[in-house]
Design a protein around this motif. Structure first.
Motif, mmCIF file in Angstrom:
data_model
loop_
_atom_site.group_PDB
_atom_site.id
_atom_site.type_symbol
_atom_site.label_atom_id
_atom_site.label_comp_id
_atom_site.label_asym_id
_atom_site.label_seq_id
_atom_site.Cartn_x
_atom_site.Cartn_y
_atom_site.Cartn_z
ATOM 1 N N LEU A 103 0.828 -1.204 0.000
ATOM 2 C CA LEU A 103 0.000 0.000 0.000
ATOM 3 C C LEU A 103 0.867 1.260 0.000
ATOM 4 N N GLY A 104 0.637 2.152 -0.962
ATOM 5 C CA GLY A 104 1.359 3.410 -1.051
ATOM 6 C C GLY A 104 2.753 3.309 -1.640
ATOM 7 N N GLN A 105 3.215 2.128 -1.954
ATOM 8 C CA GLN A 105 4.556 1.922 -2.511
ATOM 9 C C GLN A 105 4.496 2.015 -4.029
ATOM 10 N N ARG A 119 1.622 -8.872 -7.160
ATOM 11 C CA ARG A 119 0.942 -9.542 -6.051
ATOM 12 C C ARG A 119 0.694 -8.519 -4.946
ATOM 13 N N PHE A 120 -0.550 -8.483 -4.456
ATOM 14 C CA PHE A 120 -0.939 -7.552 -3.399
ATOM 15 C C PHE A 120 -1.782 -8.282 -2.364
ATOM 16 N N THR A 121 -1.417 -8.116 -1.076
ATOM 17 C CA THR A 121 -2.182 -8.697 0.020
ATOM 18 C C THR A 121 -2.727 -7.553 0.871
ATOM 19 N N PRO A 122 -4.051 -7.294 0.789
ATOM 20 C CA PRO A 122 -4.617 -6.197 1.579
ATOM 21 C C PRO A 122 -4.611 -6.531 3.068
ATOM 22 N N THR A 123 -4.350 -5.526 3.881
ATOM 23 C CA THR A 123 -4.344 -5.726 5.336
ATOM 24 C C THR A 123 -5.714 -5.441 5.949
ATOM 25 N N GLU A 124 -6.599 -4.804 5.172
ATOM 26 C CA GLU A 124 -7.971 -4.580 5.620
ATOM 27 C C GLU A 124 -8.905 -4.619 4.415
ATOM 28 N N PHE A 130 -6.092 0.987 -7.943
ATOM 29 C CA PHE A 130 -4.909 0.476 -8.623
ATOM 30 C C PHE A 130 -4.587 1.450 -9.748
ATOM 31 N N SER A 131 -3.355 1.939 -9.794
ATOM 32 C CA SER A 131 -2.999 2.900 -10.839
ATOM 33 C C SER A 131 -1.687 2.510 -11.499
ATOM 34 N N ILE A 132 -1.550 2.971 -12.751
ATOM 35 C CA ILE A 132 -0.313 2.797 -13.500
ATOM 36 C C ILE A 132 -0.034 4.124 -14.196
ATOM 37 N N ASP A 133 1.184 4.609 -14.029
ATOM 38 C CA ASP A 133 1.579 5.939 -14.501
ATOM 39 C C ASP A 133 2.608 5.811 -15.623
ATOM 40 N N PHE A 134 2.222 6.264 -16.820
ATOM 41 C CA PHE A 134 3.089 6.220 -17.990
ATOM 42 C C PHE A 134 3.728 7.582 -18.275
ATOM 43 N N SER A 135 3.586 8.553 -17.379
ATOM 44 C CA SER A 135 4.005 9.923 -17.687
ATOM 45 C C SER A 135 5.508 10.159 -17.591
ATOM 46 N N GLY A 136 6.233 9.332 -16.879
ATOM 47 C CA GLY A 136 7.670 9.551 -16.721
ATOM 48 C C GLY A 136 8.484 8.831 -17.775
ATOM 49 N N TYR A 137 9.788 8.894 -17.621
ATOM 50 C CA TYR A 137 10.705 8.192 -18.514
ATOM 51 C C TYR A 137 10.980 6.820 -17.936
ATOM 52 N N GLN A 143 0.962 1.775 -8.473
ATOM 53 C CA GLN A 143 0.696 2.062 -7.062
ATOM 54 C C GLN A 143 -0.704 1.568 -6.690
ATOM 55 N N ILE A 144 -0.866 1.273 -5.400
ATOM 56 C CA ILE A 144 -2.171 0.905 -4.860
ATOM 57 C C ILE A 144 -2.425 1.792 -3.643
ATOM 58 N N SER A 145 -3.640 2.342 -3.565
ATOM 59 C CA SER A 145 -4.000 3.145 -2.401
ATOM 60 C C SER A 145 -5.376 2.710 -1.907
#
Length: 149
Positions: A103-105, A119-124, A130-137, A143-145
């Protein structure tokens, strides 16, 4: 007169060839259509479910939300279009540092992957974005929030 006749023949042949050449060259874009991506994983039976189609939330950053149950089990997922197309099939970049998403990483994606599921294991139990950012190089960033619980 002979010269005019020769030029006239060349002009006719040129017009005929140019008519044949119209619309022959297809348009090509080297920028993938990221708006065609879905969040796909065990929670969707790996199908391209319209509920989890990504939407652009800022310049070249795409996201969707899903409610997950915190039962201690990891959820495998990836971002891909409906056809699992090359360049639109995004899994983790490096197994040791990008496979497990917390989360947040921020982790890096490889959009030419085949079997490299995140792989993601939610704690609650809650609604997660769920996001994916293509804006950078370089590699896209995943990221997951937690939206709400």
């Amino acid at each position: 007169m002979r010269i005019i006749h020769r030029y006239l023949k060349l002009a006719v042949v040129g017009l005929m060839l140019s008519g044949c050449a119209s619309n022959v060259i297809p348009t090509f874009s080297d920028t993938p259509d990221y708006s065609s991506l879905y969040l796909r994983g065990v929670f969707t039976w790996w199908e391209a479910d319209e509920k989890y189609k990504l939407v652009e939330i800022s310049n070249n950053k795409y996201a969707t939300s899903i409610r997950l149950i915190a039962d201690g089990q990891p959820y495998d997922f990836r971002f891909a279009d409906s056809n699992w197309s090359p360049n639109l099939n995004c899994g983790y970049l490096k197994a040791n540092s990008d496979q497990i998403v917390k989360l947040g990483q921020s982790v890096k994606a490889n959009c030419e992957s085949k079997d490299e599921n995140f792989r993601f294991t939610p704690t609650e139990t809650g609604l997660y974005q769920f996001s994916i950012d293509f804006s950078g190089y370089g590699s896209p960033i995943v990221q997951i929030s937690l939206k709400d619980n």
